[in-house]
Design a protein around this motif. Structure first.
Motif, PDB file in Angstrom:
ATOM      1  N   ARG A 190      57.033 -43.628  44.676  1.00 43.21           N
ATOM      2  CA  ARG A 190      56.854 -42.177  44.752  1.00 43.21           C
ATOM      3  C   ARG A 190      55.784 -41.869  45.796  1.00 43.21           C
ATOM      4  O   ARG A 190      54.864 -42.650  45.995  1.00 43.21           O
ATOM      5  CB  ARG A 190      56.426 -41.609  43.396  1.00 43.21           C
ATOM      6  N   MET A 191      55.889 -40.710  46.418  1.00 42.69           N
ATOM      7  CA  MET A 191      54.898 -40.315  47.412  1.00 42.69           C
ATOM      8  C   MET A 191      54.763 -38.797  47.406  1.00 42.69           C
ATOM      9  O   MET A 191      55.647 -38.076  46.938  1.00 42.69           O
ATOM     10  CB  MET A 191      55.308 -40.795  48.805  1.00 42.69           C
ATOM     11  N   THR A 192      53.621 -38.340  47.913  1.00 40.73           N
ATOM     12  CA  THR A 192      53.351 -36.904  48.016  1.00 40.73           C
ATOM     13  C   THR A 192      53.184 -36.552  49.480  1.00 40.73           C
ATOM     14  O   THR A 192      52.361 -37.131  50.184  1.00 40.73           O
ATOM     15  CB  THR A 192      52.078 -36.523  47.245  1.00 40.73           C
ATOM     16  N   ASN A 193      53.961 -35.603  49.947  1.00 40.25           N
ATOM     17  CA  ASN A 193      53.866 -35.173  51.340  1.00 40.25           C
ATOM     18  C   ASN A 193      52.645 -34.299  51.560  1.00 40.25           C
ATOM     19  O   ASN A 193      51.942 -33.920  50.619  1.00 40.25           O
ATOM     20  CB  ASN A 193      55.131 -34.402  51.743  1.00 40.25           C
TER      21      ASN A 193
ATOM     22  N   ALA B 200      54.730 -31.707  48.149  1.00 34.76           N
ATOM     23  CA  ALA B 200      56.021 -31.987  47.525  1.00 34.76           C
ATOM     24  C   ALA B 200      56.126 -33.476  47.182  1.00 34.76           C
ATOM     25  O   ALA B 200      55.589 -34.334  47.878  1.00 34.76           O
ATOM     26  CB  ALA B 200      57.156 -31.568  48.461  1.00 34.76           C
ATOM     27  N   LEU B 201      56.842 -33.760  46.093  1.00 34.89           N
ATOM     28  CA  LEU B 201      57.036 -35.138  45.636  1.00 34.89           C
ATOM     29  C   LEU B 201      58.329 -35.700  46.220  1.00 34.89           C
ATOM     30  O   LEU B 201      59.380 -35.046  46.166  1.00 34.89           O
ATOM     31  CB  LEU B 201      57.081 -35.190  44.103  1.00 34.89           C
ATOM     32  N   TRP B 202      58.230 -36.890  46.773  1.00 36.03           N
ATOM     33  CA  TRP B 202      59.377 -37.555  47.377  1.00 36.03           C
ATOM     34  C   TRP B 202      59.460 -38.981  46.868  1.00 36.03           C
ATOM     35  O   TRP B 202      58.493 -39.521  46.303  1.00 36.03           O
ATOM     36  CB  TRP B 202      59.254 -37.574  48.909  1.00 36.03           C
ATOM     37  N   VAL B 203      60.618 -39.583  47.079  1.00 34.74           N
ATOM     38  CA  VAL B 203      60.834 -41.001  46.772  1.00 34.74           C
ATOM     39  C   VAL B 203      61.133 -41.709  48.083  1.00 34.74           C
ATOM     40  O   VAL B 203      62.000 -41.271  48.853  1.00 34.74           O
ATOM     41  CB  VAL B 203      61.997 -41.188  45.779  1.00 34.74           C
ATOM     42  N   ARG B 204      60.393 -42.774  48.345  1.00 35.99           N
ATOM     43  CA  ARG B 204      60.564 -43.520  49.589  1.00 35.99           C
ATOM     44  C   ARG B 204      61.215 -44.865  49.297  1.00 35.99           C
ATOM     45  O   ARG B 204      60.702 -45.663  48.499  1.00 35.99           O
ATOM     46  CB  ARG B 204      59.230 -43.736  50.284  1.00 35.99           C
TER      47      ARG B 204
ATOM     48  N   MET C  78      73.668 -40.317  55.905  1.00 36.37           N
ATOM     49  CA  MET C  78      73.516 -40.263  54.455  1.00 36.37           C
ATOM     50  C   MET C  78      72.191 -39.643  54.060  1.00 36.37           C
ATOM     51  O   MET C  78      72.106 -38.791  53.155  1.00 36.37           O
ATOM     52  CB  MET C  78      73.638 -41.676  53.877  1.00 36.37           C
ATOM     53  N   ALA C  79      71.117 -40.042  54.748  1.00 38.19           N
ATOM     54  CA  ALA C  79      69.797 -39.512  54.406  1.00 38.19           C
ATOM     55  C   ALA C  79      69.737 -38.002  54.628  1.00 38.19           C
ATOM     56  O   ALA C  79      69.234 -37.250  53.788  1.00 38.19           O
ATOM     57  CB  ALA C  79      68.723 -40.220  55.230  1.00 38.19           C
ATOM     58  N   LEU C  80      70.260 -37.541  55.762  1.00 35.95           N
ATOM     59  CA  LEU C  80      70.248 -36.103  56.035  1.00 35.95           C
ATOM     60  C   LEU C  80      71.136 -35.350  55.061  1.00 35.95           C
ATOM     61  O   LEU C  80      70.806 -34.249  54.611  1.00 35.95           O
ATOM     62  CB  LEU C  80      70.694 -35.842  57.474  1.00 35.95           C
TER      63      LEU C  80
ATOM     64  N   GLU D 184      63.674 -41.446  52.865  1.00 37.50           N
ATOM     65  CA  GLU D 184      62.897 -40.606  51.959  1.00 37.50           C
ATOM     66  C   GLU D 184      63.785 -39.514  51.389  1.00 37.50           C
ATOM     67  O   GLU D 184      64.525 -38.849  52.121  1.00 37.50           O
ATOM     68  CB  GLU D 184      61.696 -40.001  52.695  1.00 37.50           C
ATOM     69  N   PHE D 185      63.716 -39.349  50.043  1.00 36.79           N
ATOM     70  CA  PHE D 185      64.517 -38.360  49.335  1.00 36.79           C
ATOM     71  C   PHE D 185      63.595 -37.487  48.487  1.00 36.79           C
ATOM     72  O   PHE D 185      62.592 -37.971  47.946  1.00 36.79           O
ATOM     73  CB  PHE D 185      65.536 -39.041  48.411  1.00 36.79           C
ATOM     74  N   PRO D 186      63.948 -36.208  48.318  1.00 41.51           N
ATOM     75  CA  PRO D 186      63.161 -35.370  47.404  1.00 41.51           C
ATOM     76  C   PRO D 186      63.277 -35.886  45.970  1.00 41.51           C
ATOM     77  O   PRO D 186      64.370 -36.259  45.519  1.00 41.51           O
ATOM     78  CB  PRO D 186      63.797 -33.979  47.551  1.00 41.51           C
TER      79      PRO D 186
END
Length: 662
Positions: free
Chosen positions: A435-438, A442-446, A488-490, A511-513
């Protein structure tokens, strides 16, 4: 002060000449003159040091001594002593302020009258015309000399003050200028360096003044650039760029303007344009990125169109091969038919990659725990990697994302396959999920896939996501793997980034939300049950071969088929057979009426008829259909008979041998 000194020197010279002319009188007449000279000098020094009134009194006594000497030495009162006395008083007056000098000068006139009239010579001979002449002349000459000298030196003083004021204003303007200013003489020696130039160049003006301009050359990024910017052969005022590296290591982009001055001097105006240069570079980078994105978009549109037509061809090939295998009594043809079906699968994979790159693939996003799903795929990924490559999974639990599970699996397979090819001698491929925070909170998954392979240079990274670009030997890669990963990512609302250096491996970041909904467990390996049933199905398809192939599939399953080459003909058939039609199977993109438009008009005539859409890609037309469920209302080309049979049976609500429920 200079005028006063000149006046005193002139008077002293005149006094010495008079002593030499008259000789030395034992009575001490010349002593009186010497006292006058000494008093004048002492008064000037005293007034200059700030004792104005004391200096004025001393100079006044000197004037009395001069007058008395004149009375002792001659009764004719010649003009030289008269002028000498006036010069003495005027010189003393210039040492004082205007008001004080006036009081002193005219006070000396008033005091001279009683001194002369009460002197022994005048009392002995009486007040003669020559005495009155002397006193009158002394008064006139003293007033005139004082007035002229005071006025002249007042004008000079005002002019001098104005010059000083302008010089100070100019110096202050130069010192406070935000631009750096250098002045060099005809010998290329620095004369002026203002504080802004000191800050820009990182030098000390006290150490640089008087030194050659060439001493600044080491600051230039290159000798050629420094010579071009600092050359004295430059004429005119067109600015030149000069990139320097200051002594503290900071890089600056300067703009230099040369201007010619009097005496062969030149002025250099330095302006810090680093922000503008960086802004222009950023603009050029953005333009390149935009052009790159537009190029990818154009290629994506082309890829989508090719995939759409290719999927129709694959549908015909696969369906024909299935029919041939089912109806052929010759078992010797079975291996050939299997090869045809395997080639169809490979073609379908290729078109999926094209559509993923073009972001037009039919997606079925679900909330899935990315970490758990990767762990479940670890054994499959290890088989893809081979024996020499070790797969290591380091995942953080509970990382739900909204994505198409099939796309995620395909992306992982592509990345692991690339990692394997980048490490021909083997190595470790590490897959991590955190998990990561931009920066915006916002919280994202890398998802990070890292290998220990040969890596890529900057030029390769810039083109890595382009379709059909590959560094692999001919026949080893299609160049669509990373392009599909990028698409796919976009398409999942995320982004893809590559970090790599030659000989230091490659890292691909996806990276995904982070999804707030709970993850669902999905079995993606389900095989649709082969079903059959009865009923009438209206098929609308503009491609002749695909239309005939779909009709043959449905007829083999026991359905009655009505065929239409476009939406208009399909609507006419629906109006004629509204009571017989149990299902509409329509292509999405057709001439005349699109599939969603046909379905909307059909529901006005027969609202009970369900609809299944089919297409090589959904395009934007499916956005018109409200409440569309891709799992039940859509079948993606190419498809096989089993997939179509299961989808139709689910829609009609029949079993293996049932009939449609009205």
């Amino acid at each position: 002060m200079l005028g006063a000194a000149i006046g005193i020197a002139a008077y002293a010279t005149l006094a010495v000449a008079r002593i030499l002319m008259w000789g030395w009188d034992p009575l001490g007449h010349q002593l009186v003159l010497l006292l006058a000279v000494a008093g004048c000098v002492a008064g000037g020094i005293t007034a200059h040091r700030g004792h104005v009134y004391a200096g004025g009194v001393i100079c006044l006594m000197a004037a009395w001594c001069e007058s008395y000497f004149t009375l002792l030495t001659t009764r004719e009162f010649p003009s030289p002593p008269l002028l000498a006395t006036a010069a003495l008083v005027a010189a003393a007056a210039l040492l004082l302020k205007p008001r004080h000098s006036a009081i002193f000068s005219f006070g000396s006139i008033v005091a001279t009258w009683p001194i002369v009239l009460l002197s022994p010579a005048v009392r002995a001979s009486g007040v003669t015309p020559s005495v009155l002449y002397f006193l009158t002349s002394y008064t006139v000459v003293m007033s005139a000399v004082w007035s002229l000298v005071s006025l002249g030196f007042s004008l000079v003083d005002r002019a001098f003050v104005e010059v000083v004021r302008k010089e100070r204003a100019l110096a202050e303007t130069i010192d406070r200028s935000p631009d750096g200013i250098l002045v060099v003489d005809a010998n290329e020696l620095l004369q002026v360096i203002n504080p802004a130039a000191e800050r820009m160049l990182g030098v000390n003006r006290n150490e640089r003044i008087g030194r050659p301009m060439a001493d600044l050359m080491p600051l230039a990024s290159s000798a050629a650039e420094g010579s071009r910017a600092l050359s004295f052969e430059r004429t005119g005022e067109r600015p030149y760029s000069w990139a320097i590296t200051r002594p503290d290591g900071e890089r600056l982009d300067l703009e230099i303007t040369w201007r010619s001055m009097d005496g062969g001097r030149r002025q250099l105006v330095l302006r810090d344009v680093s922000e503008r240069v960086h802004a222009e570079q950023s603009r050029r980078d953005l333009e390149m990125q935009l052009a790159h994105a537009q190029r990818l978009e154009a290629v994506g549109q082309l890829a989508g169109g090719i995939a759409h037509d290719f999927n129709n061809i694959l549908t015909i090939i696969g369906a024909s091969a299935e029919v041939l295998r089912a109806e052929s009594p010759d078992d010797s043809l079975a291996p050939l038919i299997d090869e045809i079906l395997a080639a169809q699968d490979r073609g379908a994979t290729l078109t999926r990659q094209l559509l993923a790159f073009a972001r037009r693939e039919v997606v079925q996003p679900r909330v899935l725990d990315l970490s758990a799903h990767i762990l479940s795929l670890q054994r499959l990924l290890q088989r893809v990697a081979g024996e020499q490559t070790r797969i290591v999974c380091d995942v953080e639990p509970d990382c739900p994302v909204l994505a198409d599970i099939g796309q995620v699996e395909q992306a992982l397979v592509n990345l692991v396959s690339n990692a394997r090819d980048a490490m021909p001698k083997g190595g470790t491929c590490t897959i991590s999920v955190v998990r990561m925070t931009n920066d915006d909170g916002a919280l994202w998954v890398r998802l990070r896939v890292r290998d220990e392979g040969v890596g890529m240079d900057a030029a390769t990274i810039a083109r890595a996501f382009e379709p059909f670009f590959t560094t692999k030997p001919r026949g080893r890669g299609t160049g669509l793997g990373l392009a599909a990963v990028h698409g796919m990512a976009l398409q999942s609302g995320g982004r893809a980034v590559i970090e790599s250096q030659p000989s230091f491996g490659t890292t691909v970041l996806l990276e995904f939300p982070l999804s707030s909904a709970p993850a669902t467990v999905v079995n993606t390996r389900m095989t649709p049950e082969h079903t059959s049933g009865g009923g009438t199905i209206l098929v609308a398809e503009d491609d002749d071969g695909t239309r005939a192939t779909v009709a043959r599939m449905l007829e083999r399953l026991g359905y009655t088929v009505l065929l239409a080459p476009d939406g208009v003909q399909a609507l006419r058939l629906a109006e004629l057979h509204a009571d017989r039609i149990d299902l509409l199977l329509t292509d999405v993109m057709m001439p005349g009426l699109t599939g969603p438009q046909l379905a909307a008009r059909l529901h006005r005539v027969a609202p009970h008829v369900p609809v299944i859409f089919m297409s090589g890609y959904p395009e934007d037309a499916l956005a018109e259909v409200k409440g569309l469920q891709l799992e039940t209302d859509f079948v993606a080309k190419p498809f096989v008979s089993a997939t179509l049979a299961q989808r139709v049976a689910d829609k009609l609500g029949v079993g293996i041998s049932g009939s449609p429920a009205r």
